[in-house]
Every structure is written in structure tokens, then in C-alpha cells.
Design a protein around this motif. Structure first.
Motif, PDB file in Angstrom:
ATOM      1  N   ILE A  66     100.269  18.215 -69.630  1.00  0.00           N
ATOM      2  CA  ILE A  66      98.942  18.126 -69.019  1.00  0.00           C
ATOM      3  C   ILE A  66      99.016  18.043 -67.495  1.00  0.00           C
ATOM      4  N   ASP A  67     100.232  18.087 -66.958  1.00  0.00           N
ATOM      5  CA  ASP A  67     100.469  18.019 -65.510  1.00  0.00           C
ATOM      6  C   ASP A  67      99.745  16.810 -64.907  1.00  0.00           C
ATOM      7  N   ALA A  68     100.072  15.625 -65.451  1.00  0.00           N
ATOM      8  CA  ALA A  68      99.393  14.414 -64.992  1.00  0.00           C
ATOM      9  C   ALA A  68     100.361  13.246 -64.957  1.00  0.00           C
ATOM     10  N   TYR A  69     100.128  12.368 -63.985  1.00  0.00           N
ATOM     11  CA  TYR A  69     100.854  11.110 -63.881  1.00  0.00           C
ATOM     12  C   TYR A  69      99.988  10.017 -64.498  1.00  0.00           C
ATOM     13  N   LEU A  70     100.534   9.310 -65.459  1.00  0.00           N
ATOM     14  CA  LEU A  70      99.790   8.284 -66.182  1.00  0.00           C
ATOM     15  C   LEU A  70     100.252   6.908 -65.729  1.00  0.00           C
ATOM     16  N   MET A  71      99.298   6.028 -65.441  1.00  0.00           N
ATOM     17  CA  MET A  71      99.619   4.672 -65.006  1.00  0.00           C
ATOM     18  C   MET A  71      99.075   3.669 -66.019  1.00  0.00           C
ATOM     19  N   GLU A  72      99.476   2.411 -65.859  1.00  0.00           N
ATOM     20  CA  GLU A  72      99.105   1.277 -66.704  1.00  0.00           C
ATOM     21  C   GLU A  72      99.819   1.367 -68.057  1.00  0.00           C
ATOM     22  N   SER A  73     100.734   0.433 -68.267  1.00  0.00           N
ATOM     23  CA  SER A  73     101.627   0.492 -69.429  1.00  0.00           C
ATOM     24  C   SER A  73     100.878   0.450 -70.750  1.00  0.00           C
ATOM     25  N   ALA A  74      99.807  -0.339 -70.846  1.00  0.00           N
ATOM     26  CA  ALA A  74      99.052  -0.390 -72.101  1.00  0.00           C
ATOM     27  C   ALA A  74      98.414   0.965 -72.395  1.00  0.00           C
ATOM     28  N   TYR A  75      97.873   1.610 -71.361  1.00  0.00           N
ATOM     29  CA  TYR A  75      97.298   2.935 -71.569  1.00  0.00           C
ATOM     30  C   TYR A  75      98.372   3.946 -71.957  1.00  0.00           C
ATOM     31  N   ILE A  76      99.524   3.878 -71.313  1.00  0.00           N
ATOM     32  CA  ILE A  76     100.602   4.825 -71.646  1.00  0.00           C
ATOM     33  C   ILE A  76     101.016   4.663 -73.102  1.00  0.00           C
ATOM     34  N   LEU A  77     101.097   3.431 -73.583  1.00  0.00           N
ATOM     35  CA  LEU A  77     101.404   3.213 -75.003  1.00  0.00           C
ATOM     36  C   LEU A  77     100.359   3.873 -75.892  1.00  0.00           C
ATOM     37  N   LEU A  78      99.096   3.673 -75.559  1.00  0.00           N
ATOM     38  CA  LEU A  78      98.028   4.293 -76.345  1.00  0.00           C
ATOM     39  C   LEU A  78      98.112   5.820 -76.292  1.00  0.00           C
ATOM     40  N   TYR A  79      98.377   6.350 -75.110  1.00  0.00           N
ATOM     41  CA  TYR A  79      98.465   7.803 -74.950  1.00  0.00           C
ATOM     42  C   TYR A  79      99.572   8.379 -75.826  1.00  0.00           C
ATOM     43  N   LEU A  80     100.748   7.773 -75.773  1.00  0.00           N
ATOM     44  CA  LEU A  80     101.872   8.264 -76.574  1.00  0.00           C
ATOM     45  C   LEU A  80     101.612   8.091 -78.061  1.00  0.00           C
ATOM     46  N   SER A  81     101.009   6.976 -78.422  1.00  0.00           N
ATOM     47  CA  SER A  81     100.691   6.743 -79.824  1.00  0.00           C
ATOM     48  C   SER A  81      99.720   7.791 -80.354  1.00  0.00           C
ATOM     49  N   ASP A  82      98.686   8.083 -79.584  1.00  0.00           N
ATOM     50  CA  ASP A  82      97.709   9.095 -79.999  1.00  0.00           C
ATOM     51  C   ASP A  82      98.323  10.487 -80.004  1.00  0.00           C
TER      52      ASP A  82
END
Length: 213
Positions: A66-82
């Protein structure tokens, strides 16, 4: 330089929040480019890193898809999980419960235990009031987890991103003036997760550390 052979690049330092993501990627068995950001020498404050996260905190995960930098560890966990349909319940009620405990980690476990580290481990003796305040709050939060883990192996009905979010912070219990033997449910949960091979790989990506008894 982004590694074109790997989808993900992890901007990382071995803090509890950083280790959330390296453990998650190990659980998913995903190869990625590891880019150390030494917060001890303020590399997170460089202009190049701030372009990736205006809050100048690690971890940051770059996803080439998606050519994006993702911040905030809780959000990154959710993103990878989804993204990979893993380590999270699908039923709406169970997912609602998951979100509450994930927010509990982000709002309480991380900030309060982090303050405990600051005053009681890195700056002990400088602020007795703050030391006592954060030790007391840390014990209160351990008591919340102790009650939650009564009669269950994991924070939800099965191992999930909530455990991954909580565990690296609890792994620092020696820095928090916590006697883990006083919290038998937390201790059992901690040791169960510490025995997972993926957790050991994800926690120790810089080599063996102080953790994992």
C-alpha cells in the motif's frame, strides 16, 4: 533503502512496543527488512525518521503493498491481524471484547508501566513521590490482569494480538519492582507465552536478552 524482496520493513528498537511487532511478524512467519532505529542516540528524532512518523516513535512498519508507513503498535497489530486473518476472533462480540483489552493495553499498561520504568529503573531516587505513584499503579494494573486471567490461559478465549500487546510489557516486570509470584495467574500466562518459539524469536532478534526465564 527499502528491500524490494520483502513486503514489510520494520523500523525498530527492542522496547516493549517494538517487540510487539517483531513478535507478531514471527508468529505470522513473515520475513521482513529490519531497520534499527537507536533511540539511545536519538535516531528517532532525525528528519528522515520524522517523515515516517511525525510522533517520532518506534515502531513504524512500511508496507510496500500500500506504499504506506504505519505508526502506533496497537494499530499495526490490528492491521497485520486483519491483513492475514490471524490471531484475532471474528465473531462481533468477541472482537468487541478484543478491542476493549487492546485499548486497555494502549491506554494503561503501556503508559503507566513506561512511567514506572522511567522513574524506578532509569532515574531511581530522583522523585520518590513519582516512584511510589507508578509502582502502586503498576500493581493495580497487574491486579486487573490477575482477575481477568482467573480460569483462563489467555486474555481472550485463545491466544491473540491482545496477548502479544500485553506480554512485552509484563516481560519487564523486574524493572517495575513487581514480584511476579504474587500474581499466580499472570505468572502462568507469562510463562506460557514465553515458551512459544515465535515469541522467543521475535523478542530476541538482536540476540539473547534479559527476558525469558
Amino acid at each position: 533503502m527499502i528491500d524490494s524482496q520483502k513486503r514489510f520493513s520494520l523500523y525498530y528498537w527492542p522496547t516493549p512496543n517494538g517487540r510487539k511487532i517483531s513478535i507478531m511478524l514471527a508468529e505470522l512467519d513473515i520475513e521482513y527488512e529490519l531497520i534499527p532505529v537507536n533511540i539511545g542516540t536519538d535516531e528517532q528524532l532525525t528528519s528522515s525518521f520524522i517523515q515516517k512518523n511525525l510522533n517520532h516513535k518506534i515502531p513504524v512498519l512500511y508496507d510496500q503493498k500500500i506504499d504506506a508507513y504505519l505508526m502506533e503498535s496497537a494499530y499495526i497489530l490490528l492491521y497485520l491481524s486483519d491483513e492475514f486473518k490471524a490471531l484475532a476472533p471474528e465473531h462481533p462480540t468477541a472482537r468487541m471484547e478484543m478491542m476493549q483489552w487492546l485499548f486497555f493495553q494502549a491506554a494503561h499498561i503501556g503508559p503507566m508501566l513506561g512511567q514506572n520504568h522511567h522513574f524506578n529503573f532509569y532515574n531511581k531516587g530522583k522523585a520518590p513521590y513519582a516512584e511510589e505513584r507508578y509502582i502502586n499503579e503498576t500493581n493495580r494494573l497487574y491486579s486487573v490482569l490477575e482477575k481477568r486471567l482467573e480460569g483462563r490461559a489467555f486474555i481472550l478465549d485463545s491466544y491473540s494480538i491482545v496477548d502479544i500487546a500485553m506480554w512485552p510489557w509484563i516481560a519487564r516486570y523486574p524493572r517495575q519492582s513487581i514480584d511476579l509470584s504474587k500474581y499466580k495467574n499472570v505468572k502462568s500466562w507469562y510463562e506460557t507465552i514465553a515458551s512459544r518459539k515465535a515469541v522467543q524469536r521475535g523478542y530476541n532478534i538482536f540476540g539473547p536478552s534479559e527476558l525469558i526465564p
